[in-house]
Design an enzyme around this catalytic site. Structure first.
Site, PDB file in Angstrom:
ATOM      1  N   SER A  57       0.722  -1.349   0.097  1.00  0.00           N
ATOM      2  CA  SER A  57      -0.183  -0.116   0.096  1.00  0.00           C
ATOM      3  C   SER A  57       1.038   1.221  -0.027  1.00  0.00           C
ATOM      4  O   SER A  57       2.285   1.275  -0.071  1.00  0.00           O
ATOM      5  CB  SER A  57      -0.983  -0.029   1.227  1.00  0.00           C
ATOM      6  OG  SER A  57      -0.240   0.042   2.562  1.00  0.00           O
ATOM      7  N   ILE A  59       3.073   4.378  -0.506  1.00  0.00           N
ATOM      8  CA  ILE A  59       4.246   4.922  -1.306  1.00  0.00           C
ATOM      9  C   ILE A  59       4.778   3.729  -2.120  1.00  0.00           C
ATOM     10  O   ILE A  59       5.295   3.722  -3.322  1.00  0.00           O
ATOM     11  CB  ILE A  59       5.286   5.505  -0.619  1.00  0.00           C
ATOM     12  CG1 ILE A  59       4.592   6.969  -0.141  1.00  0.00           C
ATOM     13  CG2 ILE A  59       6.538   5.842  -1.442  1.00  0.00           C
ATOM     14  CD1 ILE A  59       5.661   7.951   0.738  1.00  0.00           C
ATOM     15  N   TYR A 209      11.394   5.742  14.852  1.00  0.00           N
ATOM     16  CA  TYR A 209      11.260   5.991  13.486  1.00  0.00           C
ATOM     17  C   TYR A 209      12.168   6.862  12.910  1.00  0.00           C
ATOM     18  O   TYR A 209      13.080   6.435  12.056  1.00  0.00           O
ATOM     19  CB  TYR A 209       9.672   6.241  13.170  1.00  0.00           C
ATOM     20  CG  TYR A 209       9.446   6.020  11.611  1.00  0.00           C
ATOM     21  CD1 TYR A 209       8.827   5.055  11.109  1.00  0.00           C
ATOM     22  CD2 TYR A 209       9.354   7.309  11.098  1.00  0.00           C
ATOM     23  CE1 TYR A 209       8.681   5.165   9.693  1.00  0.00           C
ATOM     24  CE2 TYR A 209       9.304   7.333   9.690  1.00  0.00           C
ATOM     25  CZ  TYR A 209       8.777   6.382   8.866  1.00  0.00           C
ATOM     26  OH  TYR A 209       8.646   6.287   7.623  1.00  0.00           O
ATOM     27  N   LYS A 213      15.535   6.407  10.369  1.00  0.00           N
ATOM     28  CA  LYS A 213      15.627   7.063   9.011  1.00  0.00           C
ATOM     29  C   LYS A 213      17.014   7.868   9.243  1.00  0.00           C
ATOM     30  O   LYS A 213      17.421   7.983   7.936  1.00  0.00           O
ATOM     31  CB  LYS A 213      14.489   8.059   8.895  1.00  0.00           C
ATOM     32  CG  LYS A 213      12.974   6.997   8.697  1.00  0.00           C
ATOM     33  CD  LYS A 213      13.085   6.011   7.698  1.00  0.00           C
ATOM     34  CE  LYS A 213      11.817   5.304   7.311  1.00  0.00           C
ATOM     35  NZ  LYS A 213      12.169   4.407   6.251  1.00  0.00           N
ATOM     36  N   THR A 244      -0.844   8.392   3.363  1.00  0.00           N
ATOM     37  CA  THR A 244      -0.752   6.769   3.243  1.00  0.00           C
ATOM     38  C   THR A 244      -1.576   6.315   4.624  1.00  0.00           C
ATOM     39  O   THR A 244      -1.660   6.847   5.501  1.00  0.00           O
ATOM     40  CB  THR A 244       0.570   6.603   3.257  1.00  0.00           C
ATOM     41  OG1 THR A 244       1.326   6.621   4.529  1.00  0.00           O
ATOM     42  CG2 THR A 244       1.464   7.171   1.937  1.00  0.00           C
TER      43      THR A 244
END
Length: 328
Positions: A57, A59, A209, A213, A244
């Site tokens: 799903s 991107i 998160y 990254k 998203t």
């Protein structure tokens, strides 16, 4: 002409520094007005094969659809085969000619990653593009069966292992490219080289998160140098603020407040697709947003030394190759 070009560059930089307009659909659509209409070229991916992880799903799915629309054979690397099959059906419902299929890859599980790489080696003679898009944002600290914190395993360790295992396939391609889908949130974070597994700090999912990254972006130049002898390009990018399912589920407050400004999934995927398909190959080792190389830092406190980046690289290498399994 030079004055107009300088003005466009200045506006682009202002959008990037002010974040809210630059990361939103406003920034994307303003910048898009100055991009060539035929870049990437139609059919530019014909005869090439791409693997996109986390392509159920959002991107990832939009990236897979766009690459297939450019003629690529696209493999959706997914944890859930049923959801992956549905994503293939959705893509082919819009584009009946899309050459898409599924391969199982739970990127946080080294056994699954190894099996995925073996499947690819059996099915393919080469792999042209590898896109690391799979992501997680757990509320509480979780560990994999190997004892690694889940966001680190998903965003860093698993992608490093998969890249290493499919490097022979990438090396067999004419113009192989590896792309990490990072996040603009990484700009807020230092490189967590002293506590990469979040064992000491109080756990916060959003911070974990963003920290991982940041790690992806910090490791990009090292990976680019590591794989340069094989002719493999390595890039990272961030998609801006995109609407998203992952954002809606993991960040409901942010999603609710910013929804009118969020990019759609295809807009978020645009730079991924551009990095995979444009010619000539974008410079390896860089961090990109909206088709332009961006600074890795905007805050002085997030800067790190080369030695710290190397320490993280060594830690990750040791983590994906335990002492009993070190390559000879």
């Amino acid at each position: 002409m030079r004055i107009a070009s300088d003005a466009i560059s200045f506006l682009d930089t202002v959008l990037d520094r002010t974040i809210a307009p630059g990361y939103s659909r406003v920034g994307f659509r303003m910048r898009k007005r100055h991009w060539p209409d035929n870049d990437p070229r139609p059919e530019s991916m014909r005869g090439r094969t791409a693997l996109v992880t986390g392509a159920n799903s959002g991107i990832g799915k939009a990236t897979a659809a766009a690459l297939a629309g450019l003629g690529a054979t696209v493999l959706l690397g997914v944890r859930d085969l049923e959801r992956g099959a549905q994503a293939c059906r959705d893509i082919q419902a819009t584009d009946p000619d899309a050459d898409v299929s599924v391969v199982r890859c739970d990127i946080a599980d080294p056994v699954s990653v190894t099996e995925c790489a073996a499947t690819l080696a059996h099915r393919l003679s080469r792999l042209d593009v590898l896109i690391h898009n799979a992501g997680v944002l757990p509320d509480t600290r979780q560990e994999t069966a190997e004892g690694h914190e889940l966001t680190l395993a998903t965003h860093v360790l698993g992608p490093l292992l998969l890249t290493e295992l499919v490097a022979p396939l990438l090396g067999a391609a004419t113009d192989p490219r590896v792309i990490f889908v990072a996040s603009g949130g990484m700009y807020t974070q230092r490189l967590a080289v002293d506590d990469p597994e979040y064992r000491e700090s109080p756990y916060q999912g959003v911070t974990a998160y963003a920290r991982t990254k940041r790690m992806q972006v910090a490791l990009t130049p090292l990976l680019a140098a590591h794989y340069a002898p094989r002719g493999i390009s390595v890039s990272s990018m961030h998609p801006g603020w995109a609407d998203t399912p992952g954002v809606a589920t993991s960040l409901p407050g942010f999603h609710r407040l910013t929804k009118p400004l969020l990019r759609d999934a295809a807009e978020g995927a645009d730079t991924v697709v551009w990095l995979a398909a444009t010619e000539p190959t974008p410079a390896s080792g860089h961090f990109w947003h909206d088709r332009r190389s961006r600074p890795e830092h905007y805050l002085r406190r997030t800067r790190y030394s080369d030695e710290q980046a190397q320490r993280l690289w060594r830690y990750c290498r040791d983590a994906i190759h335990p002492a009993s399994d070190q390559p000879s």
